[in-house]
Design a protein around this motif. Structure first.
Motif, PDB file in Angstrom:
ATOM      1  N   GLN A  12      -0.483   3.363  -8.353  1.00  0.00           N
ATOM      2  CA  GLN A  12      -0.531   2.103  -7.623  1.00  0.00           C
ATOM      3  C   GLN A  12      -1.333   1.026  -8.359  1.00  0.00           C
ATOM      4  O   GLN A  12      -1.020  -0.171  -8.251  1.00  0.00           O
ATOM      5  N   TYR A  31       0.867  -1.174   0.000  1.00  0.00           N
ATOM      6  CA  TYR A  31       0.000   0.000   0.000  1.00  0.00           C
ATOM      7  C   TYR A  31       0.911   1.233   0.000  1.00  0.00           C
ATOM      8  O   TYR A  31       1.781   1.369   0.863  1.00  0.00           O
ATOM      9  N   TYR A  32       0.711   2.098  -0.984  1.00  0.00           N
ATOM     10  CA  TYR A  32       1.611   3.233  -1.202  1.00  0.00           C
ATOM     11  C   TYR A  32       1.024   4.485  -0.554  1.00  0.00           C
ATOM     12  O   TYR A  32      -0.094   4.890  -0.853  1.00  0.00           O
ATOM     13  N   ASN A  33       1.813   5.090   0.321  1.00  0.00           N
ATOM     14  CA  ASN A  33       1.315   6.186   1.141  1.00  0.00           C
ATOM     15  C   ASN A  33       1.538   7.565   0.543  1.00  0.00           C
ATOM     16  O   ASN A  33       0.932   8.536   1.004  1.00  0.00           O
ATOM     17  N   ASN A  34       2.412   7.663  -0.463  1.00  0.00           N
ATOM     18  CA  ASN A  34       2.693   8.989  -1.006  1.00  0.00           C
ATOM     19  C   ASN A  34       3.416   8.881  -2.352  1.00  0.00           C
ATOM     20  O   ASN A  34       3.776   7.789  -2.802  1.00  0.00           O
ATOM     21  N   SER A  70       4.525   6.531  -6.560  1.00  0.00           N
ATOM     22  CA  SER A  70       4.004   5.166  -6.408  1.00  0.00           C
ATOM     23  C   SER A  70       2.517   5.183  -6.087  1.00  0.00           C
ATOM     24  O   SER A  70       1.749   4.352  -6.591  1.00  0.00           O
ATOM     25  N   ARG A  71       2.108   6.113  -5.249  1.00  0.00           N
ATOM     26  CA  ARG A  71       0.679   6.228  -4.939  1.00  0.00           C
ATOM     27  C   ARG A  71      -0.102   6.664  -6.178  1.00  0.00           C
ATOM     28  O   ARG A  71      -1.225   6.205  -6.424  1.00  0.00           O
TER      29      ARG A  71
END
Length: 687
Positions: A275, A265-268, A271-272
């Motif tokens: 995703q 799970y990408y937070n920022n 990549s976010r």
């Protein structure tokens, strides 16, 4: 009792009669068979009923080898809806099965019923690592409508940022929830990373702390999609994919998803932003696999390439709809698709060359090439047979983000037609190659012209300039060493001044070759990188450097202490590396002579699952490296050595001075031949 059996039989007949069959697909077609190493999974037919969907499978697998199917297998429709496996016949689920003498295993699986309207679906062998997959199962008669790349691009407009190309540090950090190294089976992961503007590919090691946290920093020249992975996992989680632009810090949390499987799970950051694409990046490599390993003629492969191309675009359209790709994700996915397709085609041609050019060993130990198929052999060296590459936009700056771009670059850089044209361009009227500046520059022009034909372009596109750049950094050390030759030529009083200057002009020295290559880089960023590389190399004054304070450096220090006063020539090799073993076996006599010397020591380091090594490793060492310094380390430690010395391909050689310093790359001994001359030159320069 008889009445009871009759009643049961009657009930079964009634139920069977009530099950309505919607349709039957005989000999369905699949877009790709995935993860069935050395074998093939096929669907013989598919039966659609209102009570179940039944598939009759055939597993073709090498006799005696083991395989198994997970009870969590399911079908997946185009909307991402799952249809779990209910039961199976003629196969035991979750149990290892030995392939029979025939290599053929027929079995049947019953799944929850697919809707009648479903025309294309996948078989997935559960949420497990390296799951068997049969993708894009459909009726052969079905006419699949596929958009063009231009249509996809037009409906997903995206403007590449102006600062897309820049050099800066990328940081990947995060945490794995509920991490336990014993349960996961590892405490580090690795990434094979190659910046096209650097000398060599390298390995990055991501250490995972006991609390599951991790952090890795590295430098990049452009946005990259990469992954940290482990070779063996005990719980099925083995990859952390990410996408980052230079200057970014990407924060990732790994935790269980709704199916109980670990997921990123990408937070920022970038990549976010992408995703959905990151979670589906394997699809193009999987769909391109049939072209990678195709065994037919070049004409047949061209038709296969068209089929694979259409399948890849269809899959992209389907997945992008299912996961709601943004325009940025769509454009990156389209670029990744093109890279994987071109990579597959170049792999096919490389393997095809191996098929038609056999190496026959001679009595004196040498080899001769035997052409098995002369027509196919000529076609491999003819640019017009690479027309499948014309589908790819090699000027697209997003291509570099694909994690397979560096491999594709290598394949095209050494494409047979381009190498052949470069050689032809260096020949004189008698067919003799004379290695001088004029001929090399002429061959350089022929090389670029061939690549333009290969890719169907009228200019030096980005790929051609990247190929040129790689050749530039590969030849730089040789050109620089030839500068010393210029001084010797000018000091030769036995020749006239005109003769001396003519000879200097024809010398393949840095002063002659650098301006020619620099002028070929029309892309400002590549031009800038070439100038920066020149400045960096010319600023190198130290002939050797101390080893960094990094994991596994102690091993090298211990070896220099064990063999005081000697240069160490380290051969990094592996049991699975054919060229490594060939080099070891062919140099046995040479090594026996080197062993008599007291100024150099040969060291052989290989990675295995355990530091003790497998039985095959022990047997090989006993036969070929007996009484030599052969060191076995775990694969994890070998990976750390790769990071220490910045390489990821083997065989790889390093030279270490008696005071435990690493010899500069242009001076190290790359192999065991001409070691007398190489060592004497090294000693002279290190005085």
């Amino acid at each position: 009792m008889k009445k009871l059996l009759s009643a049961i039989l009657l009930a079964f007949v009634v139920i069977t009669m009530q099950a309505k069959t919607f349709k039957i697909i005989k000999a369905p077609k699949a877009m790709a068979c995935v993860n069935v190493s050395n074998g093939e999974l096929r669907a013989r037919d598919v039966i659609f009923r209102d009570t179940a969907t039944t598939i009759h499978f055939t597993m073709e697998y090498p006799k005696g080898q083991m395989f198994r199917f997970d009870k969590g297998s399911y079908l997946l429709d185009e909307n991402g809806q799952r249809y779990p496996l209910r039961s199976a016949e003629n196969i035991a689920l979750d149990s290892w099965i030995k392939s029979p003498e025939s290599g053929i295993t027929d079995f049947t699986m019953h799944f929850e019923p697919l809707p009648k309207k479903v025309q294309i679906f996948d078989f997935i062998e559960g949420d497990v690592s390296r799951a068997f997959m049969l993708l894009g199962i459909h009726d052969q008669k079905l006419k699949i409508k596929v958009p063009t790349m231009q249509e996809l691009a037009a409906t997903n407009p995206y403007t590449v940022p102006q600062d897309w190309f820049r050099t800066d540090t990328i940081t990947v950090k995060g945490r794995i929830e509920d991490y336990n190294s014993a349960l996961f089976g590892y405490n580090s992961m690795e990434c094979y990373f190659q910046d096209v503007f650097s000398d060599d590919a390298t390995t990055l090691v991501l250490d995972i702390a006991p609390d599951g946290t991790f952090c890795k920093k590295f430098q990049a020249s452009y946005p990259v999609m990469q992954e940290f992975f482990c070779r063996e996992s005990r719980n099925g989680f083995s990859q952390i994919p990410f996408f980052a632009r230079p200057g970014e810090t990407i924060d990732i949390t790994v935790k269980r998803n709704e199916y109980g499987m670990y997921q990123c799970y990408y937070n920022n950051g970038s990549s976010r932003d992408v995703q959905n694409w990151l979670r589906n990046t394997d699809i193009f490599n999987d769909l391109a696999y049939p072209l990678h390993m195709y065994k037919g003629t070049i004409a047949e492969a061209t038709q296969k390439a068209e089929e694979v191309w259409q399948n890849m675009i269809y899959r992209l359209q389907s997945v992008s709809r299912q996961y709601h790709f943004t325009p940025m994700e769509m454009q990156l996915a389209m670029a990744d698709l093109q890279v994987n397709f071109a990579y597959a085609w170049m792999d096919y041609m490389m393997y095809r060359e191996d098929d038609v050019r056999k190496y026959v060993k001679l009595e004196d130990g040498g080899y001769r090439i035997e052409i098995v198929d002369s027509m196919e052999n000529r076609a491999i060296s003819d640019e017009k047979y690479y027309e499948s590459l014309h589908r790819v936009d090699f000027d697209n700056p997003l291509l570099l983000a694909s994690n397979h771009y560096s491999i594709l670059l290598n394949r095209i850089q050494f494409a047979r037609p381009a190498l052949q044209r470069r050689q032809d361009g260096m020949m004189d009227e008698k067919g003799i190659i004379e290695y001088n500046a004029s001929n090399v520059i002429k061959g350089f022009g022929s090389y670029r012209s061939s690549l333009r034909k290969l890719m169907g372009t009228d200019h030096d596109n980005e790929m051609i300039q990247h190929c040129t750049y790689k050749n530039y950094i590969n030849d730089f050390n040789s050109w620089r060493s030839n500068e010393d030759l210029n001084l010797s030529i000018l000091a030769d009083t036995t020749k006239t001044e005109a003769e001396r200057r003519k000879e200097v002009e024809e010398n393949c020295s840095l002063s002659n070759m650098y301006p020619v290559y620099l002028a070929s880089f029309s892309d400002p960023y590549i031009h800038q990188k070439a100038e920066a590389y020149y400045a960096y190399k010319m600023a190198q004054k130290d002939l050797s450097t101390p080893l960094p304070d990094a994991p596994m450096a102690d091993l090298i220090h211990q070896l220099t202490q064990k063999y005081p006063g000697r240069f160490l020539v380290i051969d990094f090799w592996g049991m699975g590396c054919g060229p490594c073993r060939s080099a070891i076996e062919s140099s046995k006599q040479t090594r026996a002579q080197i062993a008599q010397r007291d100024d150099v020591k040969l060291i052989f380091i290989a990675g295995e699952r355990t530091a003790e090594g497998s039985d095959a490793y022990k047997k090989y060492v006993a036969e070929w490296l007996a009484d030599e310094e052969a060191i076995c380390v775990t694969n994890a430690d070998f990976t750390r050595l790769q990071e220490l010395f910045q390489f990821n391909g083997i065989p790889h050689y390093e030279t270490i001075t008696p005071d435990s310093r690493r010899v500069r790359d242009d001076l190290r001994l790359n192999g065991l031949y001409n070691i007398d001359w190489g060592l004497s030159q090294l000693k002279e320069k290190l005085k």
